[in-house]
Design an enzyme around this catalytic site. Structure first.
Site, PDB file in Angstrom:
ATOM      1  N   ASP A 163       0.857  -1.194   0.000  1.00  0.00           N
ATOM      2  CA  ASP A 163       0.000   0.000   0.000  1.00  0.00           C
ATOM      3  C   ASP A 163       0.892   1.243   0.000  1.00  0.00           C
ATOM      4  O   ASP A 163       1.707   1.440   0.900  1.00  0.00           O
ATOM      5  CB  ASP A 163      -0.899  -0.012   1.249  1.00  0.00           C
ATOM      6  CG  ASP A 163      -1.873   1.161   1.253  1.00  0.00           C
ATOM      7  OD1 ASP A 163      -3.031   0.982   0.857  1.00  0.00           O
ATOM      8  OD2 ASP A 163      -1.455   2.270   1.650  1.00  0.00           O
ATOM      9  N   ASP A 202      -3.756   2.559  -5.253  1.00  0.00           N
ATOM     10  CA  ASP A 202      -2.469   2.583  -4.547  1.00  0.00           C
ATOM     11  C   ASP A 202      -2.168   1.287  -3.799  1.00  0.00           C
ATOM     12  O   ASP A 202      -1.328   1.293  -2.912  1.00  0.00           O
ATOM     13  CB  ASP A 202      -2.395   3.783  -3.607  1.00  0.00           C
ATOM     14  CG  ASP A 202      -3.052   3.526  -2.260  1.00  0.00           C
ATOM     15  OD1 ASP A 202      -4.061   2.789  -2.236  1.00  0.00           O
ATOM     16  OD2 ASP A 202      -2.547   4.039  -1.258  1.00  0.00           O
ATOM     17  N   GLU A 203      -2.845   0.190  -4.149  1.00  0.00           N
ATOM     18  CA  GLU A 203      -2.509  -1.045  -3.447  1.00  0.00           C
ATOM     19  C   GLU A 203      -2.686  -2.289  -4.290  1.00  0.00           C
ATOM     20  O   GLU A 203      -3.482  -2.309  -5.233  1.00  0.00           O
ATOM     21  CB  GLU A 203      -3.280  -1.155  -2.136  1.00  0.00           C
ATOM     22  CG  GLU A 203      -4.768  -1.185  -2.295  1.00  0.00           C
ATOM     23  CD  GLU A 203      -5.459  -1.125  -0.940  1.00  0.00           C
ATOM     24  OE1 GLU A 203      -5.567  -0.007  -0.384  1.00  0.00           O
ATOM     25  OE2 GLU A 203      -5.881  -2.176  -0.440  1.00  0.00           O
TER      26      GLU A 203
HETATM   27  N1  DCP Z   1      -8.659   8.690  -0.976  1.00  0.00           N
HETATM   28  C1  DCP Z   1      -9.669   9.642  -1.106  1.00  0.00           C
HETATM   29  N2  DCP Z   1     -10.635   9.781  -0.134  1.00  0.00           N
HETATM   30  C2  DCP Z   1     -10.616   8.998   0.975  1.00  0.00           C
HETATM   31  C3  DCP Z   1      -9.620   8.014   1.126  1.00  0.00           C
HETATM   32  C4  DCP Z   1      -8.641   7.896   0.126  1.00  0.00           C
HETATM   33  O1  DCP Z   1      -9.696  10.361  -2.114  1.00  0.00           O
HETATM   34  N3  DCP Z   1     -11.560   9.142   1.919  1.00  0.00           N
HETATM   35  C5  DCP Z   1      -7.615   8.602  -2.013  1.00  0.00           C
HETATM   36  C6  DCP Z   1      -6.435   9.468  -1.667  1.00  0.00           C
HETATM   37  C7  DCP Z   1      -5.399   8.532  -1.140  1.00  0.00           C
HETATM   38  C8  DCP Z   1      -5.698   7.246  -1.906  1.00  0.00           C
HETATM   39  O2  DCP Z   1      -7.110   7.255  -2.121  1.00  0.00           O
HETATM   40  O3  DCP Z   1      -4.070   8.989  -1.347  1.00  0.00           O
HETATM   41  C9  DCP Z   1      -5.279   5.989  -1.171  1.00  0.00           C
HETATM   42  O4  DCP Z   1      -5.979   5.869   0.045  1.00  0.00           O
HETATM   43  P1  DCP Z   1      -5.373   5.251   1.361  1.00  0.00           P
HETATM   44  O5  DCP Z   1      -6.506   4.918   2.249  1.00  0.00           O
HETATM   45  O6  DCP Z   1      -4.421   4.156   1.024  1.00  0.00           O
HETATM   46  O7  DCP Z   1      -4.596   6.461   2.063  1.00  0.00           O
HETATM   47  P2  DCP Z   1      -3.232   7.168   1.727  1.00  0.00           P
HETATM   48  O8  DCP Z   1      -2.440   6.424   0.711  1.00  0.00           O
HETATM   49  O9  DCP Z   1      -3.487   8.579   1.390  1.00  0.00           O
HETATM   50  O10 DCP Z   1      -2.494   7.150   3.136  1.00  0.00           O
HETATM   51  P3  DCP Z   1      -1.793   5.946   3.913  1.00  0.00           P
HETATM   52  O11 DCP Z   1      -0.353   6.347   4.042  1.00  0.00           O
HETATM   53  O12 DCP Z   1      -2.475   5.908   5.231  1.00  0.00           O
HETATM   54  O13 DCP Z   1      -1.986   4.715   3.107  1.00  0.00           O
HETATM   55 CA    CA Z   2      -2.078   4.188   0.898  1.00  0.00          CA
HETATM   56 CA    CA Z   3      -4.831   2.085   0.003  1.00  0.00          CA
END
Ligand code: DCP
Ligand code: CA
Ligand code: CA
Length: 368
Positions: free
Chosen positions: A12, A112-113
Site C-alpha cells: 500500500d 495505490d494497493e
Molecule cells: N482517498 C480519497 N478519499 C478517501 C480516502 C482515500 O480520495 N476518503 C484517495 C487518496 C489517497 C488514496 O485514495 O491517497 C489511497 O488511500 P489510502 O486509504 O491508502 O490512504 P493514503 O495512501 O493517502 O495514506 P496511507 O499512508 O495511510 O496509506
Molecule cells: Ca495508501
Molecule cells: Ca490504500
C-alpha cells in the site's frame, strides 16, 4: 480439502496522492500538504482526499472538510492542491508494472494497493519474503521515488491488516503461528465487510474484538447475519482466508526481472539470463493452465532508466520456445536502437486465456 501454505504481500503506497504531489514538486517536502476534492459550490467547500504525514500531525486526514483543514493548519505554511487523478494513475501504473516483476501473481486492489502472491519465488520462506520486500522497496524508491508499506502474511486478509500497522515505509510480518495473537485484540471493523451497522449489531451481542468474534458460536452468527456472512465472519476472525490472488484485467501478466552478472550489450549473455527466467515463467503459467498471447521484455540500463518492448502473437501459445524467440527478437531490435549497456533484464507473458471457470470468491463481493 487442505490448502497449501502461501505467502501473500499487500503493498500500500504511503499517503499516495500527497506523496505524488511531493514527487512532482520536491519543494513541498516538510510542509503540510493537503490534496482536496473541491466540490465547486464555494471556493472553500469540499473534503480532504489525503494529506501528508506532516499535515496529519495536526489532525488533517481523509474526509475532513477543507475549511476545517485550513483552520487546523493556520500559520503552518500549508499547501492545498486539487486532485489530479490522471497523473496519479500514470504513476500508479508504472509502480504496478514494477511490482509485477516481483510476484508470482499480482492483483491490483485499488489505485495505490496490490496483493502479491510470492509463495513460489520465496519457496514459502518468510525470511526470503522480507528480503524480496526490501529489494522491491529499494527499486521503487530509486526508480520512481516513492515509499510504501507492506503486510506479509499467509493470506490476503492478514496481509491487508498487517500493512496498516507500521506506516509510512513500514513492513509488518505475521507468520502463521502468530496470526491468532495478531488478530485477537483488534476491533471487529478491522475485517473487510464489517461496517458501522455490523459493528453496532455485534456490540449488542457482546462482540467487540476479533477474539470475541472468533469464539462466538458460528451457528448463532449464521442465524443473525445469514449463512454467507456468518461463515465469513467466523472464518475471517479465525484468520482463515483461502481466496487466491487473482490476476485480473488487461494488465495481467507473469514475469521475472533480474540483475545481470555484469553490465552488457551481448545478446547471448542476456539470453542466458532470460532463458532461466522463462523456465520459471513457464512453470507458473503451465500450472495455472494458461495460454499467453503477448511476450514482453524489459531492460534497466546502466543509468537506471527502464525500457520495455512487447509483441502480440498471431495466436495464443503455451510453449517455451515461442517466448524465447520473441524475447530474442525484441532484445535484438532494442539493442540496435541504443548504445547503452544493460544492467537488469526481464521477460513476461500476458494476454492470458483459460477455459476453466473461476468461482467468484466471497471477499470479492466487498469493494475496497
Ligand atoms: N482517498 C480519497 N478519499 C478517501 C480516502 C482515500 O480520495 N476518503 C484517495 C487518496 C489517497 C488514496 O485514495 O491517497 C489511497 O488511500 P489510502 O486509504 O491508502 O490512504 P493514503 O495512501 O493517502 O495514506 P496511507 O499512508 O495511510 O496509506
Ligand atoms: Ca495508501
Ligand atoms: Ca490504500
Amino acid at each position: 480439502m487442505p490448502t497449501q501454505a502461501r505467502i501473500i504481500l499487500l503493498v500500500d503506497l504511503d499517503y499516495f496522492f500527497a506523496q505524488i504531489e511531493e514527487l512532482r514538486n520536491p519543494a513541498l517536502k516538510g510542509k503540510p500538504v493537503v490534496v482536496g476534492m473541491y466540490s465547486g459550490r464555494t471556493e472553500e467547500s469540499g473534503a480532504v482526499s489525503t494529506s501528508n504525514y506532516t499535515a496529519r500531525k495536526f489532525g488533517v486526514k481523509s474526509g475532513l472538510p477543507l475549511f476545517q483543514a485550513k483552520k487546523r493548519l493556520e500559520g503552518k505554511d500549508p499547501v492545498f492542491l486539487p486532485v489530479d487523478y490522471e497523473y496519479y494513475q500514470k504513476i500508479s501504473d508504472k509502480i504496478m508494472t514494477m511490482l509485477r516483476g516481483y510476484a508470482d501473481a499480482l492483483e491490483q486492489a485499488g489505485i495505490d494497493e496490490a496483493y502479491l502472491e510470492v509463495t513460489q519465488r520465496t519457496q514459502c520462506s518468510y525470511e526470503k519474503a522480507q528480503v524480496l520486500v526490501q529489494e522491491m522497496k529499494q527499486a521503487v524508491k530509486e526508480q520512481i521515488g516513492v515509499t510504501f508499506s507492506v503486510g506479509i502474511g499467509p493470506n490476503k486478509l492478514v496481509a491487508k491488516i498487517a500493512s496498516d500497522m507500521h506506516k509510512p515505509d513500514g513492513v509488518t510480518t505475521v507468520r502463521p503461528q502468530e496470526v491468532q495473537s495478531f488478530l485477537s485484540p483488534l476491533p471487529v471493523d478491522s475485517l473487510l465487510g464489517v461496517g458501522k451497522k455490523t459493528v453496532a449489531k455485534m456490540a449488542e451481542m457482546g462482540i467487540k474484538t476479533i477474539a470475541d468474534l472468533s469464539k462466538y458460536d458460528v451457528q448463532r452468527l449464521v442465524e443473525t447475519f445469514g449463512r454467507t456472512l456468518g461463515v465469513y465472519f467466523h472464518q475471517a476472525s479465525n484468520g482463515i482466508d483461502n481466496e487466491p490472488v487473482h490476476e485480473a484485467g488487461e494488465a495481467e501478466s507473469i514475469g521475472r526481472m533480474g540483475t545481470l552478472k555484469e553490465n552488457t550489450r551481448d545478446l547471448d549473455f542476456i539470453m542466458q539470463k532470460i532463458d532461466a527466467q522463462i523456465d520459471e515463467i513457464y512453470q507458473e503459467f503451465t500450472q495455472k493452465g494458461l495460454s499467453y498471447r503477448q511476450v514482453g521484455i524489459a531492460a534497466v540500463m546502466i543509468n537506471l532508466s527502464t525500457k520495455s518492448r512487447s509483441k502480440t502473437l498471431e495466436k495464443p501459445a503455451k510453449d517455451k520456445e515461442t517466448i524465447r524467440k520473441a524475447a530474442r527478437e525484441l532484445f535484438e531490435k532494442y539493442l540496435s536502437e541504443t548504445d547503452m549497456e544493460i544492467r537488469r533484464v526481464g521477460v513476461r507473458v500476458a494476454g492470458f486465456s483459460k477455459d476453466e471457470y473461476r468461482q467468484k470468491q466471497l471477499t470479492s463481493f466487498f469493494s475496497t
